[in-house]
Design a protein around this motif. Structure first.
Motif, PDB file in Angstrom:
ATOM      1  N   ARG A   1      -7.756  -4.466  -2.384  1.00 47.02           N
ATOM      2  CA  ARG A   1      -8.370  -3.282  -1.785  1.00 47.02           C
ATOM      3  C   ARG A   1      -7.328  -2.246  -1.366  1.00 47.02           C
ATOM      4  NH1 ARG A   1     -13.277  -2.289  -0.066  1.00 47.02           N
ATOM      5  NH2 ARG A   1     -13.864  -4.474  -0.348  1.00 47.02           N
ATOM      6  N   ARG A   2      -6.181  -2.711  -0.835  1.00 44.97           N
ATOM      7  CA  ARG A   2      -5.157  -1.772  -0.387  1.00 44.97           C
ATOM      8  C   ARG A   2      -4.629  -0.930  -1.546  1.00 44.97           C
ATOM      9  NH1 ARG A   2      -2.444  -6.782  -0.608  1.00 44.97           N
ATOM     10  NH2 ARG A   2      -0.518  -6.788  -1.868  1.00 44.97           N
ATOM     11  N   HIS A   3      -4.630  -1.525  -2.759  1.00 43.87           N
ATOM     12  CA  HIS A   3      -4.187  -0.776  -3.936  1.00 43.87           C
ATOM     13  C   HIS A   3      -5.271   0.192  -4.404  1.00 43.87           C
ATOM     14  CE1 HIS A   3      -2.058  -4.814  -4.361  1.00 43.87           C
ATOM     15  NE2 HIS A   3      -1.101  -3.959  -4.067  1.00 43.87           N
ATOM     16  N   TRP A   4      -6.510  -0.298  -4.463  1.00 42.31           N
ATOM     17  CA  TRP A   4      -7.594   0.557  -4.948  1.00 42.31           C
ATOM     18  C   TRP A   4      -7.736   1.799  -4.081  1.00 42.31           C
ATOM     19  CZ3 TRP A   4      -8.535  -0.354  -9.645  1.00 42.31           C
ATOM     20  CH2 TRP A   4      -8.736  -1.632 -10.166  1.00 42.31           C
ATOM     21  N   THR A   5      -7.541   1.644  -2.772  1.00 39.42           N
ATOM     22  CA  THR A   5      -7.660   2.793  -1.866  1.00 39.42           C
ATOM     23  C   THR A   5      -6.717   3.918  -2.282  1.00 39.42           C
ATOM     24  OG1 THR A   5      -8.315   1.368  -0.021  1.00 39.42           O
ATOM     25  CG2 THR A   5      -7.413   3.541   0.532  1.00 39.42           C
TER      26      THR A   5
ATOM     27  N   ALA B   1       0.835  -1.204   0.000  1.00 39.92           N
ATOM     28  CA  ALA B   1       0.000   0.000   0.000  1.00 39.92           C
ATOM     29  C   ALA B   1       0.869   1.253   0.000  1.00 39.92           C
ATOM     30  CB  ALA B   1      -0.926  -0.016   1.212  1.00 39.92           C
ATOM     31  N   ALA B   2       1.940   1.249   0.793  1.00 34.84           N
ATOM     32  CA  ALA B   2       2.819   2.422   0.859  1.00 34.84           C
ATOM     33  C   ALA B   2       3.512   2.670  -0.471  1.00 34.84           C
ATOM     34  CB  ALA B   2       3.854   2.238   1.968  1.00 34.84           C
ATOM     35  N   GLU B   3       3.946   1.622  -1.154  1.00 37.24           N
ATOM     36  CA  GLU B   3       4.583   1.777  -2.462  1.00 37.24           C
ATOM     37  C   GLU B   3       3.581   2.295  -3.482  1.00 37.24           C
ATOM     38  OE1 GLU B   3       8.046  -1.663  -2.169  1.00 37.24           O
ATOM     39  OE2 GLU B   3       6.026  -2.210  -2.837  1.00 37.24           O
ATOM     40  N   THR B   4       2.357   1.792  -3.425  1.00 42.61           N
ATOM     41  CA  THR B   4       1.325   2.274  -4.343  1.00 42.61           C
ATOM     42  C   THR B   4       1.030   3.744  -4.085  1.00 42.61           C
ATOM     43  OG1 THR B   4       0.339   0.059  -4.383  1.00 42.61           O
ATOM     44  CG2 THR B   4      -1.016   1.872  -5.196  1.00 42.61           C
TER      45      THR B   4
END
Length: 403
Positions: free
Chosen positions: A273-277, A245-248
């Motif tokens: 979901r962590r990416h879509w957020t 998520a942090a890298e995205t």
């Protein structure tokens, strides 16, 4: 990779309208489906509905590749993808991976995608050539074949049809050494309307800061290699399930800071979901001019002032060298209502632009606290307005100083 369904109409022109190709299909958040993504192909409508629920504006759909037996793989499902996406106001870009061994076959398959029709007559909104196969050696011969194929596609598609060039990451080309020396960025810029670099930070780096820096470097290198600081770009970040998520988040921030058209991760079934957020923060930018990030001080008007400055309707970002201590940002504002435009420093909210009335108001200032300013890395300062595509707010800033 697999794709496509519908009715091939060889005699139909690729596009009948006249004018500059639209970049709309490359703006904002996108998602990808290749021909091997069985979960998506089993239920195209469900896959499209999921993308739409996450704010996806464009589906990149693979139609075939050089190793497949058919020019369009799974034509019936391709038709369902197109119609389901269009029903949700999503664009669909066809993409094909050529091998450059048999240019006639690569051309036929590219045109099969461009000329594809669903049973109800719908079509792809754009076509992008996936430029990466290294079967043909030496690279100089591969380049000649790439350019020959690209020119033939452009001739047959017509000047008004939007073409994208999916290219290897500029950073990756440099790291690979002998993979593709002399990659023809400038010549491709004269044929295609938009570049779609396969940034793929997940192959090269780990950690949020390194992801941000590599993403920024890919954009910088592409602008330099084409000689075009406002070259249209939609950037693919990396393989989704290998990204945190942090890298995205840092990928999206680098994309926003540089104001490119849009961005995505590869591919839909691997995006969680962590990416879509984080990906929801990808703006639907127009082709910005001047290109972000801008530098301080800055005199000219930027933002969304009709007839004066319309290149940054959602946000505009500036970069300034490392700064010790507290600093002050000064500027004039145009057409700003209370709470309409926020001021951010290194992605921390530090204030709002005061209401200015319908025209240009008096000078105002916002403090840049020492706690949020970086001493040894460049600082990014942004004005972010309410409103979103296509309902932009009217606002602007000019005469920016930093002391």
């Amino acid at each position: 990779m697999v794709l496509v369904a519908g009715l091939l109409v060889p005699s139909a022109p690729a596009r009948t309208e006249v004018g500059a190709p639209s970049l709309g299909a490359y703006r904002g958040l996108a998602s990808w489906v290749d021909i091997f993504e069985s979960r998506a192909w089993r239920r195209p409508g469900r896959a499209v509905a999921d993308m739409a629920s996450h704010g996806v504006r464009t589906l990149f759909l693979e139609t075939s590749n050089y190793s497949q037996r058919r020019a369009v793989v799974n034509r019936a499902a391709v038709g369902r993808f197109i119609e389901a996406a269009h029903d949700r106001d999503m664009a669909v870009v066809a993409w094909y991976l050529p091998g450059f061994v048999d240019l006639r076959r690569d051309l036929r398959r590219s045109m099969a995608a461009i000329r594809f029709r669903t049973p109800s007559g719908e079509r792809f909104d754009s076509f992008a050539l996936d430029i990466e196969a290294s079967i043909v050696d030496p690279p100089s011969r591969r380049t000649k074949r790439l350019l020959s194929l690209s020119r033939r596609i452009r001739t047959r598609a017509g000047a008004g049809f939007t073409l994208g060039a999916i290219i290897p990451s500029p950073v990756g080309i440099e790291l690979a050494g002998d993979y593709w020396p002399g990659f023809p960025y400038r010549k491709l810029d004269g044929i295609y309307d938009v570049f779609v670099p396969m940034g793929y930070f997940t192959y090269h780096v780990n950690g949020a800061t390194k992801v941000h820096d590599e993403t920024a470097e890919n954009i910088r290198m592409l602008r330099a290699a084409t000689g075009n600081p406002t070259v249209p770009v939609h950037l693919i970040g990396g393989i989704a399930d290998r990204a945190s998520a942090a890298e995205t988040r840092e990928f999206v921030r680098a994309v926003r800071k540089h104001g490119i058209l849009g961005a995505s991760l590869y591919n839909w079934s691997l995006t969680r979901r962590r990416h879509w957020t984080e990906l929801r923060n990808v703006p639907t930018n127009p082709l910005q001019s001047p290109a972000s990030p801008l530098t301080l001080p800055w005199a000219e008007a930027v933002g969304n002032v009709p007839g004066t400055a319309e290149g940054h309707p959602k946000e505009v970002w500036f970069e300034v060298a490392g700064q010790p201590g507290t600093r002050t940002l000064t500027f004039e504002a145009h057409g700003v209502d209370p709470g309409e435009v926020e001021v951010w420093v290194n992605w921390a909210l530090v204030g709002e632009v005061a209401a200015s009335g319908p025209g240009w108001g008096s000078h105002q200032s916002v403090q840049m606290p020492d706690a949020v300013l970086r001493d040894s890395r460049p600082n990014v300062i942004g004005f972010v307005a309410e409103g979103d595509h296509p309902d932009w707010n009217e606002w602007g800033v000019r005469g920016l100083g930093f002391s």
